[in-house]
Design a protein around this motif. Sequence first.
Motif, PDB file in Angstrom:
ATOM      1  N   GLY A  87      -4.714  46.717   2.198  1.00 47.05           N
ATOM      2  CA  GLY A  87      -5.829  47.373   2.874  1.00 47.05           C
ATOM      3  C   GLY A  87      -7.121  47.017   2.156  1.00 47.05           C
ATOM      4  O   GLY A  87      -7.208  45.993   1.491  1.00 47.05           O
ATOM      5  N   GLU A  88      -8.090  47.871   2.281  1.00 50.34           N
ATOM      6  CA  GLU A  88      -9.376  47.642   1.634  1.00 50.34           C
ATOM      7  C   GLU A  88      -9.297  47.940   0.139  1.00 50.34           C
ATOM      8  O   GLU A  88      -8.645  48.901  -0.259  1.00 50.34           O
ATOM      9  N   PRO A  89      -9.969  47.126  -0.683  1.00 51.24           N
ATOM     10  CA  PRO A  89     -10.038  47.420  -2.117  1.00 51.24           C
ATOM     11  C   PRO A  89     -10.719  48.766  -2.341  1.00 51.24           C
ATOM     12  O   PRO A  89     -11.591  49.164  -1.567  1.00 51.24           O
ATOM     13  N   LYS A  90     -10.325  49.464  -3.374  1.00 53.18           N
ATOM     14  CA  LYS A  90     -10.875  50.783  -3.682  1.00 53.18           C
ATOM     15  C   LYS A  90     -11.782  50.692  -4.909  1.00 53.18           C
ATOM     16  O   LYS A  90     -11.568  49.887  -5.801  1.00 53.18           O
ATOM     17  N   THR A  91     -12.754  51.569  -4.965  1.00 58.24           N
ATOM     18  CA  THR A  91     -13.630  51.652  -6.129  1.00 58.24           C
ATOM     19  C   THR A  91     -12.882  52.353  -7.260  1.00 58.24           C
ATOM     20  O   THR A  91     -11.840  52.983  -7.040  1.00 58.24           O
ATOM     21  N   LEU A  92     -13.440  52.245  -8.477  1.00 68.27           N
ATOM     22  CA  LEU A  92     -12.849  52.966  -9.607  1.00 68.27           C
ATOM     23  C   LEU A  92     -12.805  54.465  -9.326  1.00 68.27           C
ATOM     24  O   LEU A  92     -11.824  55.139  -9.641  1.00 68.27           O
ATOM     25  N   LYS A  93     -13.855  54.968  -8.723  1.00 68.51           N
ATOM     26  CA  LYS A  93     -13.913  56.398  -8.397  1.00 68.51           C
ATOM     27  C   LYS A  93     -12.804  56.781  -7.418  1.00 68.51           C
ATOM     28  O   LYS A  93     -12.100  57.774  -7.621  1.00 68.51           O
ATOM     29  N   GLU A  94     -12.633  55.987  -6.371  1.00 71.22           N
ATOM     30  CA  GLU A  94     -11.585  56.266  -5.380  1.00 71.22           C
ATOM     31  C   GLU A  94     -10.193  56.202  -6.006  1.00 71.22           C
ATOM     32  O   GLU A  94      -9.330  57.029  -5.708  1.00 71.22           O
ATOM     33  N   GLN A 112     -12.738  58.463 -13.415  1.00 74.93           N
ATOM     34  CA  GLN A 112     -13.042  57.055 -13.149  1.00 74.93           C
ATOM     35  C   GLN A 112     -12.876  56.239 -14.431  1.00 74.93           C
ATOM     36  O   GLN A 112     -12.323  55.142 -14.417  1.00 74.93           O
ATOM     37  N   GLU A 113     -13.334  56.788 -15.554  1.00 80.54           N
ATOM     38  CA  GLU A 113     -13.233  56.084 -16.837  1.00 80.54           C
ATOM     39  C   GLU A 113     -11.780  55.901 -17.256  1.00 80.54           C
ATOM     40  O   GLU A 113     -11.393  54.841 -17.750  1.00 80.54           O
ATOM     41  N   ARG A 114     -10.952  56.919 -17.064  1.00 85.22           N
ATOM     42  CA  ARG A 114      -9.534  56.794 -17.431  1.00 85.22           C
ATOM     43  C   ARG A 114      -8.862  55.726 -16.585  1.00 85.22           C
ATOM     44  O   ARG A 114      -8.069  54.922 -17.090  1.00 85.22           O
ATOM     45  N   PHE A 115      -9.187  55.697 -15.298  1.00 79.98           N
ATOM     46  CA  PHE A 115      -8.597  54.663 -14.446  1.00 79.98           C
ATOM     47  C   PHE A 115      -9.050  53.281 -14.905  1.00 79.98           C
ATOM     48  O   PHE A 115      -8.252  52.354 -14.946  1.00 79.98           O
ATOM     49  N   ARG A 116     -10.323  53.134 -15.281  1.00 77.14           N
ATOM     50  CA  ARG A 116     -10.823  51.845 -15.754  1.00 77.14           C
ATOM     51  C   ARG A 116     -10.064  51.385 -17.001  1.00 77.14           C
ATOM     52  O   ARG A 116      -9.711  50.216 -17.123  1.00 77.14           O
ATOM     53  N   GLN A 117      -9.766  52.316 -17.894  1.00 73.64           N
ATOM     54  CA  GLN A 117      -9.017  51.987 -19.104  1.00 73.64           C
ATOM     55  C   GLN A 117      -7.611  51.496 -18.763  1.00 73.64           C
ATOM     56  O   GLN A 117      -7.135  50.501 -19.324  1.00 73.64           O
ATOM     57  N   VAL A 118      -6.960  52.180 -17.859  1.00 68.77           N
ATOM     58  CA  VAL A 118      -5.603  51.793 -17.452  1.00 68.77           C
ATOM     59  C   VAL A 118      -5.640  50.445 -16.750  1.00 68.77           C
ATOM     60  O   VAL A 118      -4.813  49.577 -17.007  1.00 68.77           O
TER      61      VAL A 118
END
Length: 92
Positions: A47-54, A63-69
Amino acid sequence: MNKNKYEKHEYLRDVLKNTIKKKQGRIGTSTNVPYYDIISLRYGFYGEPKTLKECGEHFNVSQERFRQVEAKVIEFIRVRFSQLGLSGIDFG
């Protein structure tokens, strides 16, 4: 997108899925999520790419924790692809 480029992306997705399908990472307090699910959501494999926030909202983390992972997963993929001799391939 021309067919050749599409085929390259399909190949990359298949290699990626087979490379990391069993690897899991901790995202939340006790949630282990397959690396492939993290990357496929972020980059829109289905599907569509998601933002870090999404993505963070999807996994109920910041959002920061997802970016780290995500960074950890990308580094794992880089190393694994290098081991497979795929580091120099242009999938663009």
